[in-house]
Scaffold this active site. Sequence first.
Site, PDB file in Angstrom:
ATOM      1  CD  GLU A 171       8.256  -4.670  -6.870  1.00 52.07           C
ATOM      2  OE1 GLU A 171       7.060  -4.955  -6.823  1.00 52.07           O
ATOM      3  OE2 GLU A 171       8.743  -3.690  -6.275  1.00 52.07           O
ATOM      4  CD1 TRP A 198      -2.509  -1.601  -0.030  1.00 49.61           C
ATOM      5  CD2 TRP A 198      -3.154  -1.108   2.057  1.00 49.61           C
ATOM      6  NE1 TRP A 198      -3.672  -2.271   0.213  1.00 49.61           N
ATOM      7  CE2 TRP A 198      -4.095  -1.990   1.490  1.00 49.61           C
ATOM      8  CE3 TRP A 198      -3.355  -0.658   3.363  1.00 49.61           C
ATOM      9  CZ2 TRP A 198      -5.227  -2.429   2.191  1.00 49.61           C
ATOM     10  CZ3 TRP A 198      -4.478  -1.093   4.068  1.00 49.61           C
ATOM     11  CH2 TRP A 198      -5.398  -1.969   3.483  1.00 49.61           C
ATOM     12  CE  LYS A 199       4.628   1.000  -4.286  1.00 46.29           C
ATOM     13  NZ  LYS A 199       5.074   1.339  -5.629  1.00 46.29           N
ATOM     14  CG  HIS A 249       9.862  -1.066  -2.925  1.00 46.03           C
ATOM     15  ND1 HIS A 249       9.917   0.072  -3.680  1.00 46.03           N
ATOM     16  CD2 HIS A 249       8.826  -1.803  -3.402  1.00 46.03           C
ATOM     17  CE1 HIS A 249       8.936   0.025  -4.577  1.00 46.03           C
ATOM     18  NE2 HIS A 249       8.264  -1.093  -4.428  1.00 46.03           N
TER      19      HIS A 249
HETATM   20  P1  PGA Z   1       3.072  -0.947  -9.060  1.00 43.26           P
HETATM   21  O1  PGA Z   1       4.154  -1.047  -7.882  1.00 43.26           O
HETATM   22  O2  PGA Z   1       2.247  -2.207  -9.000  1.00 43.26           O
HETATM   23  O3  PGA Z   1       2.281   0.285  -8.738  1.00 43.26           O
HETATM   24  O4  PGA Z   1       3.825  -0.837 -10.344  1.00 43.26           O
HETATM   25  C1  PGA Z   1       4.768  -2.258  -7.548  1.00 43.26           C
HETATM   26  C2  PGA Z   1       5.660  -2.069  -6.355  1.00 43.26           C
HETATM   27  O5  PGA Z   1       6.265  -0.989  -6.217  1.00 43.26           O
HETATM   28  O6  PGA Z   1       5.784  -2.981  -5.513  1.00 43.26           O
END
Ligand code: PGA
Length: 221
Positions: free
Chosen positions: A145, A8-9, A96
């Site tokens: 990622e 969710w950041k 991340h």
């Molecule tokens: P996103 O982000 O699905 O919005 O591209 C993925 C993440 O940063 O884990």
Amino acid sequence: MPIFIANWKSNKTTQDAEAFIREFVDATSADLFDKNVIVICPPFTLLSFCSQFIRANDLNIHLGTQNISPFPTGAYTGEIAATQAKEFAEYGIIGHSERRTLLHETDEEIVKKVEQARNAGLMVVFCIQNELTPVPEGVDYIAYEPPSAIGSGNPDTPEHIGEVFEQLHLKNKSEKLLYGGSLKPENIHDFTSVPSIEGFLVGGASLDAGSFAQLVQRFTK
Ligand code: PGA
């Protein structure tokens, strides 16, 4: 069992979190909770609430952190130690790319975070940006990622993810491999073809309960 991790950041209040969980559960049939591992990584401010809500409603949803302190408990202003997070969470995202670039986290710090998380008994979801990112010993999941795919609407191709996974398999042994970056209900099906993919780390599409539920449904079918 496929794992779907919602990152969710820095989003959502308590009210939003409750609404999300209610809506997600309503939109997701019970068997999907048996066939998949669902993990929500809310901001630290919501971990306690989410944990209580999940327990009170007997839901098969797991919790994780988005970060962890490289230090143990003690005089570290503003930090949340892994042992404190473990009170509410089972998983911990570490490394991340937003933290590496915006918060200038170094590989050295990241190794300490992994050590703290492991010692506390958190399962580590370790983010790599490409196949060259060093992976510390003892992480449970590796989430590939590519920064260009995060929040851009341009996910990596299933073919390239497959190539990266192949290289990761040569270097690492038991870690489960995940992909993250611009996943959406509309494109999740493309990734069913990636060999040995064990799940997904989802940012933007995990903020909306309906979208996150659709991701799980469409991949499971
Ligand atoms: P996103 O982000 O699905 O919005 O591209 C993925 C993440 O940063 O884990």
